[in-house]
Design a protein around this motif. Structure first.
Motif, short mmCIF file in Angstrom:
data_model
loop_
_atom_site.label_atom_id
_atom_site.label_comp_id
_atom_site.label_asym_id
_atom_site.label_seq_id
_atom_site.Cartn_x
_atom_site.Cartn_y
_atom_site.Cartn_z
N ASP A 48 0.83 -1.22 0.00
CA ASP A 48 0.00 0.00 0.00
C ASP A 48 0.86 1.26 0.00
O ASP A 48 2.04 1.24 0.35
N ASP A 49 0.21 2.36 -0.35
CA ASP A 49 0.70 3.75 -0.15
C ASP A 49 1.72 4.24 -1.18
O ASP A 49 2.02 5.41 -1.21
N HIS A 96 -5.74 2.54 -3.91
CA HIS A 96 -5.78 2.72 -2.46
C HIS A 96 -6.57 4.00 -2.18
O HIS A 96 -7.55 3.97 -1.46
N HIS A 116 -4.95 9.78 -0.02
CA HIS A 116 -4.71 9.07 1.25
C HIS A 116 -5.03 9.97 2.44
O HIS A 116 -4.47 9.81 3.53
N PRO A 141 -8.02 3.00 2.77
CA PRO A 141 -7.03 3.41 3.77
C PRO A 141 -7.53 3.00 5.16
O PRO A 141 -8.67 3.28 5.52
N HIS A 144 3.92 -2.12 3.12
CA HIS A 144 3.95 -0.78 2.54
C HIS A 144 5.27 -0.59 1.81
O HIS A 144 6.33 -0.67 2.45
ZN LIG Z 1 -2.56 3.23 3.43
#
Ligand SMILES: [Zn+2]
Length: 468
Positions: free
Chosen positions: A271-272, A320, A324, A361, A428
């Protein structure tokens, strides 16, 4: 007549002598005498007390005390020769005397021996004994200690710069009861893809008596063309027959094969990103032919070309969010989808196609969203489904989201929690220490019967309970 003349001469001479003596005795002068010794030797750091001088002006019948001046001093902390001069001046006359003070080191060094029982090797070689030498002036001088064997004694001597000597002697036995120490150079567990070269790094051997560098027996081979687990054993004995052994395991395995996900499937998800570590991660995945899933954002637009690379190399690119930003995306359904559409457009621009895969998220079970809009997670979950999206959570956390920054802990968190059915791992790729864990996770998975796959719309959602 001659006799008379002689007598007169004698009387004259006698009178002259008497007169001279009288003049000398009565003549006044400075008298300056040291109290105590003229040459003194004291030990360093001992107190020096100057005994001074006696000074007077007069003759042997009467002498008047007069003052005097002292020149020079003694630094008792420093070895050396010091001169103290005393001078008295009176009636235009002056006299001086000097005292010499030597500051010397008379303290022997302190030698502490901690070894209780002494032995030397059968070949006469000394062993490592535990001792320490300290001197009042030279400080620690353990490295200056001389150890040698004299007949039936082992002798420790230490001499300081001032030649003060301390000596200690002990009885000893001649024996070697200690085993050699053998340690692997390089890793004890090595993972190799089929076809990789195995590089034998060997071992390091130390022994208290013998030089065994060339005496190591290595058994076992590695066939890097055949998957399997190979054991290499390294063994060594010293002259007295003490033995030591160490082993290394080399696992040769195949790259990840693309199979239909069923049992023992690992979905690596990141993620991210993309971010500064994404390229490194993609290199590792490529090496093992492992496909993963990237839930991307627009947080680090400088790395957006990595999204293109992810798609080109067979990974799943998924949404995602764009920003964010929890307070924005969870404040209303409109905001959430406006943000989602931004990311979808970007993905389409960079990969040429849209995605149907989404991760919230904080996951679908997050409670932070309550702060911005009550019940929004349930609404969004339904709305995503209605719009043809599939959302994913996870069932194994790597711990990289804050509770650990240790790569080895991340590896342990993942490898010790793999499921027999499927495992969706949350990591991540914006965290370097988490990316560093991926290779070991892949190696563990491939050598333990797992295979890796990217998520698609048919994959299990790994859903958690929605709490808002
Ligand atoms: Zn995230």
């Amino acid at each position: 007549m001659n006799k008379k003349k002689l007598m007169i001469l004698a009387i004259i001479l006698g009178s002259l002598l008497l007169l001279c003596g009288l003049v000398l005795v009565l003549k006044k002068d400075i008298k300056l005498e040291l109290n105590g010794k003229a040459n003194i030797s004291i030990n360093v750091n001992d107190k020096y007390k100057d005994e001074k001088v006696s000074a007077c002006y007069g003759n042997m019948f009467k002498c008047k005390k007069i003052s005097y001046t002292t020149f020079g001093n003694v630094d008792t902390t420093k070895i050396g020769t010091y001169k103290i001069r005393y001078r008295a001046t009176y009636n235009k006359k002056s006299k001086s005397v000097t005292r010499t003070v030597k500051v010397v080191d008379k303290n022997k060094p302190k030698l502490t021996i901690n070894t209780k029982e002494f032995s030397i090797c059968p070949n006469g070689k000394l062993k490592n004994y535990d001792y320490k030498a300290e001197d009042n002036l030279d400080g620690e001088i353990t490295d200056k200690v001389n150890v040698k064997v004299e007949y039936d004694k082992i002798v420790f001597t230490i001499q300081d710069k001032a030649k003060n000597l301390t000596k200690k002697t002990f009885d000893y036995k001649k024996e070697d009861s200690e085993a050699p120490k053998i340690t692997l150079n390089g890793k004890d567990n090595i993972y190799l893809l089929v076809g990789d070269a195995y590089n034998e790094e060997g071992v390091t051997v130390t022994d208290d008596c013998d030089d065994l560098a060339d005496k190591v027996k290595t058994t076992g081979t590695v066939d890097t063309s055949k998957p399997g687990t190979y054991t290499i054993t390294y063994e060594v004995s010293d002259e007295a027959g003490n033995n030591a052994k160490v082993t290394r395991t080399v696992t040769v395995y195949n790259k990840n094969v693309d199979v239909t996900p069923s049992e023992k499937t690992i979905y690596l998800t990141f993620d991210d990103g993309p971010g500064p570590y994404t390229a490194r991660l993609l290199d590792i995945l490529k090496k093992y032919n492992v496909k993963a899933t990237f839930f991307v954002t627009n947080q680090y637009p400088a790395y957006e070309s990595m999204i293109t690379r992810e798609a080109q190399e067979g990974h799943s690119v998924a949404i995602h969010t764009y920003t964010h930003n929890y307070s924005y995306v969870y404040s209303s359904v409109e905001n959430y989808f406006a943000d989602l559409n931004n990311m979808q457009e970007k993905i389409k621009r960079l990969t040429g196609k849209e995605t149907r895969l989404v991760r919230f998220p904080g996951g679908s079970s997050n409670t932070i969203s309550r702060k911005y809009s009550s019940g929004i997670m349930s609404t969004l979950a339904n709305e995503l489904e209605a719009r043809g999206y599939k959302y994913f959570d996870w069932n194994v956390v790597s711990g990289d989201a804050g509770d650990t920054t240790s790569t080895s802990q991340i590896i342990a968190n993942v490898t010790s929690n793999l499921r027999s059915s499927y495992t969706n791992v949350l990591q991540h790729d914006v965290k370097g220490y988490s990316v560093d864990a991926v290779e070991a996770i892949i190696q563990y998975g491939l050598t333990h019967g797992y295979h890796f796959a990217p998520l698609d719309v048919t994959s299990p959602g790994a859903h958690q309970r929605i709490n808002n």
